[in-house]
Structure formats: structure tokens, C-alpha cells
Write an enzyme that holds these catalytic residues in place. Sequence first.
Site: not given
Length: 322
Positions: A129-130, A158, A177, A181-182, A219-220, A281-282
Site C-alpha cells: 500500500d502507498m 494514487q 490497485r 488518494g486518501a 472505488t465506490h 481517512r476513509r
Amino acid sequence: MLKELFIGLSQNQMLNAAAKKYGLKLGAQSVVAGTNLPEAIQTIRELNSKGISATVDNLGEFVYERDEAVLAKEQILDVVRAIHENGVDAHISLKPSQLGLDIDYEFCLGNLRDIVDAAAKHDIFINIDMEDHARLQPSFDLLDELSKDYDNIGTVIQAYFYRAEEDIRKYKDFRLRLVKGAYKEPAEYAYTDKADIDRNYIELIEYHLLNGKFTSIATHDDKIIDHVKKFVEEHDVSRDKFEFQMLYGFRRDLQLKLAAEGYNFTTYVPFGNDWYGYFMRRLAERPQNLNLVAKQVFTPKTNAIIGLAAGAFLLGRLTKRK
């Protein structure tokens, strides 16, 4: 302002400590698959029974002590063994900072190599994960080094970073993936306007679908999902070359619908005590996520706690400006 608020909350050490102490009693059990490995495996079994794969995240990041990083490594090795022994359809996502990237690069590389090597023996994929821009290049360096000896690794691109187009071309032969970006990044490194991020995200998805090894579209966003569906049909992209990904606990009906429609689907399954930063973060990543989990997570108790935390965060901001 809302994104800045949740990013600030995610980095609040006092609230992170309180979250670990009280476990998931604040309501986050709706979006975190328990605090221990057996609970996570049970969740994966349930997802598998619905035709959904899983990528497992033993939560943790920003580790600054060697013993904590070694413990995190051992816990992730336990996940590798549990996936193999239980025969579940799952792979692993991990963060370099959890394994000591902020302590010493070679130390982190050694921890990560132990995990990738163990996973390779059981044909389990490891996704690096980044994180934020300060850890971006070192994380790519880890991927470069490990890919000399292993082919069961990939990473995340990202879309909000200016360098994303260059990175996706360089790493097109990896399973990637793709996300928007979060983290809160300065304009020096990343797009800050939603329209720019969405545009770049779509361009990255299209490029990797046509040129890459395997694409995980995380993505959602309904518009992005619909665009991908049309794009793969128009360009005759095999469904074996991509999957949709979503977070555990978010848009469950849509996850089931996409899987039922025959698309490869993977749910990002986080577990463990260190859930608070992930959860905040989500919410920062996409304000709509607040609506997606509001009824499941926010009770009068959690509202009061988050309200107090928000007040403390804003007070801190005002104090710094004086």
C-alpha cells in the site's frame, strides 16, 4: 475543511490510543472486520461464499520502534499462514511504515522480504500500500528491490499525484490497485481539485486496462464504475484482467451486485486494534463515505466523542494561527 478535519483526527495520538483501549465499541465494527485473526478469517469465508475475494490488512502504520515493527511482521506472517491453512481466497495488503520504513530502510526491507518470501511459498499475493508523499519513493524503491527476486508483489497508484502517469507506465507489468488518494497532500505534489483527480483517475484506469498486467479499480464512485463497464465492453477487455475493489462495510449491496454480474470483486478487509486512523481517512477520502456508514456507525455515543475531538482539533488550529 471536512477532509482536513478527518485527516487531523486520524493523526491524533490520544484518540488513537483511546480507540485501541475501547476496541470497536464505538461502532466501527461495521467497517472493520474484528480485532483478531479468527474474526477476519470468518469474514473472508463469508465473502468467499458470495463470490467475493478479499485483501487483508492487519491494521497499523507509522511505527517508530523496532520491536513494534517486528511484532507487525510476525502478525502479518500469521495472516499468511492463516490464509494458506484455511484455504480462503485472499491476499494481503500492508504498509511499509508499519514494518519500519520510518526507522530504517534496510530494516524495513528485511521485514518485508520475510513476508513476501513466506507468501510466495503459498502463492499468496502481497500488495504494498502507498502512503503519503514523504514515503512514496521509498515504497517504490522497496518494490523495485523485491521484484528482482519475487513476482508475487504489486502496489498502488494514487491518482491525485502529478507523478502518477509516469509511475503507472513504469509499473505497467505489475498488478496495480488504482485509487484516487486518501491523504491530504500539498498542491506542490498533488491535484487538489476533485475534477482534476477524477479525470486523472479515469485516464490511469484506461491506460492500465489496455496495457497493464492486472488492474484493481478501487472505488465506490458510481460514475467511475459505470465508465469502466462501458470502457471494457467497447475495447473488448477480458474480465480476467481486472477487478473492482471496495472497502469492507461500504456499499455492501453494490459489492454483491457487481460480483453477481460476473465481475471479479475483492473487498478490502481491515482488522486489528489499530483501526482509528484507517477509519478517519476513509471518511476524509470521500465525504460520501460519511453517508454510507452513518446509520451503521454513528450513535449518540460516537457523535459525542467525535464532536469533542472535532472541537479539540479546531481549537488547536485556531491556537496555531495566533
